[in-house]
Design an enzyme around this catalytic site. Structure first.
Site, PDB file in Angstrom:
ATOM      1  N   TYR A 249       0.845  -1.198   0.000  1.00 34.02           N
ATOM      2  CA  TYR A 249       0.000   0.000   0.000  1.00 34.02           C
ATOM      3  C   TYR A 249       0.879   1.246   0.000  1.00 34.02           C
ATOM      4  O   TYR A 249       1.980   1.236   0.561  1.00 34.02           O
ATOM      5  CB  TYR A 249      -0.810   0.075   1.293  1.00 34.02           C
ATOM      6  CG  TYR A 249      -2.085  -0.714   1.346  1.00 34.02           C
ATOM      7  CD1 TYR A 249      -3.045  -0.618   0.352  1.00 34.02           C
ATOM      8  CD2 TYR A 249      -2.363  -1.516   2.455  1.00 34.02           C
ATOM      9  CE1 TYR A 249      -4.245  -1.322   0.455  1.00 34.02           C
ATOM     10  CE2 TYR A 249      -3.566  -2.219   2.557  1.00 34.02           C
ATOM     11  CZ  TYR A 249      -4.499  -2.112   1.552  1.00 34.02           C
ATOM     12  OH  TYR A 249      -5.678  -2.794   1.665  1.00 34.02           O
TER      13      TYR A 249
ATOM     14  N   GLU B  79      -5.795  -0.998   8.174  1.00 37.13           N
ATOM     15  CA  GLU B  79      -5.631  -0.746   9.620  1.00 37.13           C
ATOM     16  C   GLU B  79      -4.613   0.369   9.859  1.00 37.13           C
ATOM     17  O   GLU B  79      -3.879   0.372  10.837  1.00 37.13           O
ATOM     18  CB  GLU B  79      -5.209  -2.032  10.365  1.00 37.13           C
ATOM     19  CG  GLU B  79      -6.272  -3.076  10.430  1.00 37.13           C
ATOM     20  CD  GLU B  79      -6.504  -3.809   9.112  1.00 37.13           C
ATOM     21  OE1 GLU B  79      -7.610  -3.672   8.547  1.00 37.13           O
ATOM     22  OE2 GLU B  79      -5.590  -4.496   8.635  1.00 37.13           O
TER      23      GLU B  79
ATOM     24  N   ASN C 212     -10.002   0.794  -2.505  1.00 40.90           N
ATOM     25  CA  ASN C 212      -9.797  -0.400  -1.701  1.00 40.90           C
ATOM     26  C   ASN C 212     -11.107  -0.867  -1.078  1.00 40.90           C
ATOM     27  O   ASN C 212     -11.685  -0.145  -0.276  1.00 40.90           O
ATOM     28  CB  ASN C 212      -8.802  -0.095  -0.578  1.00 40.90           C
ATOM     29  CG  ASN C 212      -8.347  -1.340   0.147  1.00 40.90           C
ATOM     30  OD1 ASN C 212      -7.484  -2.060  -0.358  1.00 40.90           O
ATOM     31  ND2 ASN C 212      -8.927  -1.623   1.283  1.00 40.90           N
ATOM     32  N   GLU C 213     -11.555  -2.035  -1.484  1.00 44.02           N
ATOM     33  CA  GLU C 213     -12.810  -2.600  -0.960  1.00 44.02           C
ATOM     34  C   GLU C 213     -13.905  -1.529  -0.936  1.00 44.02           C
ATOM     35  O   GLU C 213     -14.593  -1.359   0.067  1.00 44.02           O
ATOM     36  CB  GLU C 213     -12.600  -3.182   0.445  1.00 44.02           C
ATOM     37  CG  GLU C 213     -11.702  -4.407   0.459  1.00 44.02           C
ATOM     38  CD  GLU C 213     -11.555  -5.026   1.854  1.00 44.02           C
ATOM     39  OE1 GLU C 213     -11.736  -4.309   2.852  1.00 44.02           O
ATOM     40  OE2 GLU C 213     -11.227  -6.221   1.931  1.00 44.02           O
TER      41      GLU C 213
ATOM     42  N   GLU D  97      -6.349 -10.678  -1.223  1.00 36.60           N
ATOM     43  CA  GLU D  97      -5.986 -10.702   0.201  1.00 36.60           C
ATOM     44  C   GLU D  97      -6.389 -12.053   0.765  1.00 36.60           C
ATOM     45  O   GLU D  97      -7.525 -12.238   1.191  1.00 36.60           O
ATOM     46  CB  GLU D  97      -6.709  -9.597   0.996  1.00 36.60           C
ATOM     47  CG  GLU D  97      -6.280  -8.187   0.667  1.00 36.60           C
ATOM     48  CD  GLU D  97      -6.903  -7.146   1.621  1.00 36.60           C
ATOM     49  OE1 GLU D  97      -7.596  -7.539   2.578  1.00 36.60           O
ATOM     50  OE2 GLU D  97      -6.699  -5.951   1.376  1.00 36.60           O
TER      51      GLU D  97
ATOM     52  N   TYR E  87      -0.069  -9.741  12.981  1.00 36.57           N
ATOM     53  CA  TYR E  87      -1.055 -10.365  12.090  1.00 36.57           C
ATOM     54  C   TYR E  87      -1.025 -11.895  12.110  1.00 36.57           C
ATOM     55  O   TYR E  87      -1.721 -12.536  11.362  1.00 36.57           O
ATOM     56  CB  TYR E  87      -0.850  -9.851  10.651  1.00 36.57           C
ATOM     57  CG  TYR E  87      -2.154  -9.647   9.899  1.00 36.57           C
ATOM     58  CD1 TYR E  87      -2.861  -8.453   9.969  1.00 36.57           C
ATOM     59  CD2 TYR E  87      -2.687 -10.670   9.131  1.00 36.57           C
ATOM     60  CE1 TYR E  87      -4.056  -8.278   9.292  1.00 36.57           C
ATOM     61  CE2 TYR E  87      -3.892 -10.499   8.450  1.00 36.57           C
ATOM     62  CZ  TYR E  87      -4.560  -9.305   8.536  1.00 36.57           C
ATOM     63  OH  TYR E  87      -5.741  -9.134   7.862  1.00 36.57           O
TER      64      TYR E  87
END
Ligand SMILES: *[C@@H]1O[C@H](CO)[C@@H](O)[C@H](O)[C@H]1NC(C)=O
Length: 422
Positions: free
Chosen positions: A77, A123, A181-182, A261, A326
């Site tokens: 990103y 996030e 994004n989404e 993803e 993560y």
């Protein structure tokens, strides 16, 4: 010592290999349901790594570990607010040297899937949107709102020309570029906004580059998230991969299957235990996807750290902690895990693995006990703590936007009556 020697050899290669390659072609083949790179069928097995969450000195080590896992691509990103903290003041050097990161990936032998936003989620603080956008009180973010669009156009007018030389068509590592994004998860469902972004990306990057969108693997997400002329992909974790790809097939009846993803773990929230996902579950669905010939990007391959105050938060308010580990195959510290080797064992069945040793886990050092000493009260240290413009005097508590402060804390010290006592 053998491992040290290997590191030196790699360094030499990087020193001499520091340039872009020959121009190539990269496209979607709608007849054979695959990508084509220089005319050859191509499938990416990729992993997400965010340069903004890893100190620059470790970029090379982490990328090399990804390469040695059998990946042929990475995904990253670009957080707008990280590169333009104040309007018109751009920062692309040192830890924020995005171009150096792209170059390193290429030198190591990894293609790049780029996600320049403008909104990234991830996030990351405000999903990568700069806090100063909120100076306009009624701004509608991620929509055709003229003030929002003007800021996006200006930012992309700076960023995309920097990216252009790194496109695969121009001899660089970038094979595909994500738009937004989404977006299908956002309430606005503003097709004019998505159309505007597509045109903007095309005008700066050219007609040839493969643009794509990513949305949750459900028709309700793809409805507002996908847009004509931009290849629609989906994201999902371990589970029924056939059902998930059926959703993508609904939006894209032909072309490559892409999970942009594939979740190797999950994000944490303050106050909740660290999230873990079993290596066996991750390996199983990965194997199923690769067996179908699908393209997979593992999110995250290494999460890293939310340094400073760059962590994001979900609503209802649930902030992410400093760690962005993560439960990824490479730990927050970049260490090799059981999951790393489980994934590598799967990839091995589908690709010839690179030769040579995997960079080892770094040595750790015990720092012992850190003593904490009481120094001053907040009131006594007020001048020192108010590093922006000194303490602000006001009758009512002010918002961060009113204080022109994007991060950190604001502390209310009352003269009389107490804060909020008005
Ligand atoms: C997975 O989804 C497909 C398509 O919806 C369905 O036919 C199949 O039964 C599912 N498999 C399992 C194990 O649930």
């Amino acid at each position: 010592m053998a491992l040290l020697g290997f590191g030196n050899i790699l360094l030499l290669l990087l020193l001499f290999g520091n340039s872009l390659g020959a121009p190539g072609s990269f496209s979607v083949d709608y007849k054979k349901d695959c990508f084509r790179k220089d005319g050859e069928e191509f499938r990416f097995i990729s992993g997400s790594i965010h340069y903004s969450r890893i100190p620059r000195v470790y970029w090379k080590d982490r990328l090399l570990k990804m390469y040695m896992a059998g990946l042929n691509a990475i995904q990253t990103y670009i957080p707008w607010n990280y590169h333009e903290e104040s309007p018109g003041q751009y920062s692309f050097s040192g830890e924020r040297d995005m171009e150096y990161f792209l170059q390193l990936a290429q030198d190591i032998g990894l293609m790049v899937i780029l996600r320049p936003g403008p909104y990234i989620c991830g996030e990351w603080d405000m999903g990568g949107l700069p806090a100063w956008l909120l100076n306009k009180k009624d701004i509608v973010l991620r929509s055709s709102d003229p003030d929002y669009i003007a800021a996006v156009d200006k930012w992309m007018g700076k960023l995309l020309p920097m990216i252009k030389p790194y496109l695969y068509q121009n001899g660089g590592p970038i094979i595909t570029v994500q738009v937004e994004n989404e977006y299908g998860s956002y309430f606005a469902c503003d097709y004019n906004y998505m159309r505007h972004l597509t045109k903007l990306f095309r005008s700066h990057l050219g007609e040839e580059v493969v643009l794509f969108t990513t949305d949750g693997a459900g028709l309700q997400f793809l409805k507002c998230g996908s847009i004509q002329g931009v290849y629609a992909t989906v994201d999902f974790g371990p589970g029924n991969v056939t059902a998930a790809f059926n959703a993508q097939r609904h939006a894209e009846p032909h072309g490559p299957l892409v999970n942009s993803e594939y979740y190797t773990g999950w994000l944490d929230h303050w106050g909740s235990p660290h999230f873990v996902v079993s290596s066996a579950a991750v390996a199983k669905s990965l194997n199923e996807m690769l067996a179908m010939g699908a393209n997979v990007n593992m999110y995250m391959f290494i999460g890293g750290t939310n340094f400073g105050y760059w962590n994001g938060a979900n609503s209802p308010y649930g902030p992410q902690p400093t760690s962005y580990d993560y439960d990824a195959p490479l730990s927050e510290a970049g260490d090799l895990t059981k999951k790393y080797f489980a994934i590598r064992d799967v990839i091995k069945m589908y690709r010839k693995m690179p030769e040579g040793p995997i960079p080892p886990t770094t040595p750790k050092y015990g720092y012992g006990t850190v003593g904490m000493k009481r120094l001053q009260t907040i009131s006594d240290a007020l001048e020192m703590l108010s590093s922006f413009s000194g303490p602000v005097k006001s009758i009512y508590p002010q918002t961060f936007i009113e204080l022109n402060q994007a991060f950190g804390y604001s502390i209310c010290v009352s003269g009389r009556g107490g804060c909020g006592d008005y």
